[in-house]
Design an enzyme around this catalytic site. Structure first.
Site, short mmCIF file in Angstrom:
data_model
loop_
_atom_site.label_atom_id
_atom_site.label_comp_id
_atom_site.label_asym_id
_atom_site.label_seq_id
_atom_site.Cartn_x
_atom_site.Cartn_y
_atom_site.Cartn_z
N ALA A 66 0.87 -1.17 0.00
CA ALA A 66 0.00 0.00 0.00
C ALA A 66 0.91 1.22 0.00
O ALA A 66 2.05 1.15 0.46
CB ALA A 66 -0.88 -0.03 1.24
N GLY A 111 0.61 -4.87 0.99
CA GLY A 111 -0.59 -4.91 0.15
C GLY A 111 -0.34 -5.57 -1.20
O GLY A 111 -1.27 -6.10 -1.82
N GLU A 114 -0.69 -9.13 -0.57
CA GLU A 114 -2.11 -9.37 -0.29
C GLU A 114 -2.94 -9.33 -1.58
O GLU A 114 -3.86 -10.13 -1.76
CB GLU A 114 -2.60 -8.32 0.72
CG GLU A 114 -1.92 -8.50 2.08
CD GLU A 114 -2.16 -7.36 3.04
OE1 GLU A 114 -1.87 -6.20 2.68
OE2 GLU A 114 -2.64 -7.61 4.16
N GLU A 134 4.71 -5.09 7.24
CA GLU A 134 4.00 -3.97 7.87
C GLU A 134 4.46 -3.72 9.31
O GLU A 134 4.44 -2.60 9.79
CB GLU A 134 2.48 -4.23 7.87
CG GLU A 134 1.83 -4.13 6.50
CD GLU A 134 1.76 -5.46 5.76
OE1 GLU A 134 2.55 -6.37 6.07
OE2 GLU A 134 0.90 -5.56 4.86
N1 CO8 Z 1 4.66 3.08 -0.79
C1 CO8 Z 1 5.08 4.23 -1.38
N2 CO8 Z 1 6.25 4.33 -2.05
C2 CO8 Z 1 7.01 3.23 -2.14
C3 CO8 Z 1 6.64 2.00 -1.55
C4 CO8 Z 1 5.39 1.96 -0.85
N3 CO8 Z 1 4.91 0.83 -0.29
N4 CO8 Z 1 7.62 1.09 -1.77
C5 CO8 Z 1 8.57 1.73 -2.49
N5 CO8 Z 1 8.21 3.01 -2.71
C6 CO8 Z 1 8.95 4.03 -3.44
C7 CO8 Z 1 10.15 4.55 -2.64
O1 CO8 Z 1 9.74 5.52 -1.69
C8 CO8 Z 1 11.03 5.10 -3.74
O2 CO8 Z 1 10.53 6.36 -4.12
P1 CO8 Z 1 11.51 7.64 -4.26
O3 CO8 Z 1 12.42 7.27 -5.41
O4 CO8 Z 1 10.61 8.78 -4.54
O5 CO8 Z 1 12.27 7.73 -2.97
C9 CO8 Z 1 10.79 4.14 -4.89
O6 CO8 Z 1 9.54 3.48 -4.61
C10 CO8 Z 1 11.86 3.08 -5.03
O7 CO8 Z 1 11.99 2.42 -3.79
P2 CO8 Z 1 13.40 2.23 -3.04
O8 CO8 Z 1 14.33 3.33 -3.38
O9 CO8 Z 1 13.11 1.99 -1.59
O10 CO8 Z 1 13.91 0.88 -3.74
P3 CO8 Z 1 14.90 -0.21 -3.12
O11 CO8 Z 1 15.27 -1.11 -4.23
O12 CO8 Z 1 15.99 0.44 -2.36
O13 CO8 Z 1 14.00 -1.03 -2.06
C11 CO8 Z 1 12.01 -2.17 -1.30
C12 CO8 Z 1 12.92 -1.79 -2.51
C13 CO8 Z 1 12.77 -3.15 -0.39
C14 CO8 Z 1 10.76 -2.86 -1.86
C15 CO8 Z 1 11.65 -0.89 -0.52
O14 CO8 Z 1 11.14 0.07 -1.43
C16 CO8 Z 1 10.62 -1.09 0.55
O15 CO8 Z 1 10.91 -1.62 1.59
N6 CO8 Z 1 9.36 -0.63 0.29
C17 CO8 Z 1 8.30 -0.67 1.27
C18 CO8 Z 1 7.77 -2.06 1.47
C19 CO8 Z 1 6.68 -2.06 2.52
O16 CO8 Z 1 6.91 -1.76 3.66
N7 CO8 Z 1 5.45 -2.43 2.11
C20 CO8 Z 1 4.31 -2.48 3.01
C21 CO8 Z 1 3.58 -1.19 2.95
S1 CO8 Z 1 2.22 -1.11 4.14
C22 CO8 Z 1 0.97 -2.08 3.48
O17 CO8 Z 1 1.10 -2.55 2.38
C23 CO8 Z 1 -0.30 -2.37 4.21
C24 CO8 Z 1 -0.44 -1.52 5.36
C25 CO8 Z 1 -1.63 -1.95 6.19
C26 CO8 Z 1 -1.74 -1.10 7.42
C27 CO8 Z 1 -2.59 0.13 7.23
C28 CO8 Z 1 -2.98 0.80 8.53
C29 CO8 Z 1 -2.30 2.14 8.71
#
Ligand code: CO8
Length: 260
Positions: A66, A111, A114, A134
């Site tokens: 998400a 997400g 999911e 998460e």
């Molecule tokens: N949301 C928004 N932006 C994202 C997300 C995300 N989930 N994942 C990656 N991005 C963006 C980064 O911010 C980055 O943007 P920018 O260039 O503007 O900084 C771009 O995508 C590229 O990402 P990275 O530079 O981080 O790429 P890496 O190769 O270094 O890392 C990863 C890749 C490991 C996938 C890393 O991006 C990461 O850990 N992402 C987040 C993963 C995560 O935590 N997902 C779960 C999100 S929460 C959810 O899904 C459900 C929540 C339910 C609870 C709700 C109640 C509040």
């Protein structure tokens, strides 16, 4: 509706939907949900379309979760008032009765994992990575991860993944029953489209009822599930496609399906 965050195309009887926010690793925000809901509704309503494939653009991610940036400033009460995330199951799972496949081409996290688990089955690229990270954000799965992952891989592995946030690679995901098959990344979409074309060529009512039968196994007791299965089987025996399918077998020819 004009789409800005997804791409759609049809190839014969198969609809291909691509999450298209590669700069954000295809993170799922409200606009993606609205557009996906519309695309799946069109797929469901179009009698010429019989199976769909959902994938992510770019080589890196199916969806990295998400959209954290959308959620970070949202007033807490709004999550409850909007019943935030309820639309995913309500509109993408419950209303879509035709089969669809998730072709996971990289990260499927939070997400994203999911959403993949909402599909009827998952085909994974050899580079795919699944996870429910998460907890590292101070929250927990909100679109079905704690429930669907547990049903898919069992309590121990689901619990470990939710509590540590670690990722599972494609091989472990296949071994654990989360994915149906692993495909080299370069061949993933074509393989998924070919698989979808095979499904699309099946008798459509039988395809929908096979889907409903397997999904019933997740919602009910064995006894009730067996009764539901028998009833659906009995309904299928009354279809024109059943008569055609059995005649085609005896006459050693391909069936010509009417979807009736
Ligand atoms: N949301 C928004 N932006 C994202 C997300 C995300 N989930 N994942 C990656 N991005 C963006 C980064 O911010 C980055 O943007 P920018 O260039 O503007 O900084 C771009 O995508 C590229 O990402 P990275 O530079 O981080 O790429 P890496 O190769 O270094 O890392 C990863 C890749 C490991 C996938 C890393 O991006 C990461 O850990 N992402 C987040 C993963 C995560 O935590 N997902 C779960 C999100 S929460 C959810 O899904 C459900 C929540 C339910 C609870 C709700 C109640 C509040």
């Amino acid at each position: 509706m004009t789409y800005e965050t997804i791409l759609t195309e049809t190839r014969g009887a198969v609809t291909l939907i691509t999450l298209n926010r590669p700069k954000s690793l295809n993170a799922l925000n409200s606009q993606v949900l609205a557009e996906l809901t519309d695309a799946f509704a069109q797929f469901e309503a179009d009698a010429s379309q019989r199976c769909a494939v959902l994938t992510g653009s770019g080589d890196k991610a199916f969806a990295a979760g998400a959209d954290i940036k959308e959620m970070s400033d949202k007033p807490p009460a709004d999550f409850y008032i909007e019943d935030f995330f309820s639309g995913w199951t309500a509109d993408i799972v419950k209303k879509v009765r035709k089969p669809w496949i998730a072709a996971v081409n990289g990260f499927a996290l939070g997400g994203g994992c999911e959403l993949a688990m909402m599909a009827d089955f998952i085909l994974a690229a050899d580079t795919a990575k699944f996870g429910q990270p998460e907890i590292k954000l101070g929250v927990a799965p909100g679109m079905g991860g704690s429930q669907r992952l547990t049903r898919a891989v069992g309590k121990s592995k689901a619990m470990e993944m939710c509590l540590t946030g670690r990722m599972m690679d494609a091989e472990e995901a296949e071994r654990s029953g989360l994915v149906a098959r692993i495909v080299p990344l370069a061949d993933l979409v074509e393989d998924a489209m070919k698989t979808a074309t095979t499904i699309a060529a099946m008798p459509p009512l039988a395809a929908m009822m096979n889907k409903e039968m397997v999904n019933t196994a997740f919602e009910t007791t064995l006894d009730q599930g067996l009764i539901a299965e028998r009833r659906m089987f009995q309904v299928l025996t009354a279809t024109e496609d059943k008569a055609e399918g059995m005649a085609a077998f005896v006459e050693k020819r391909a069936g010509n399906w009417k979807g009736r």
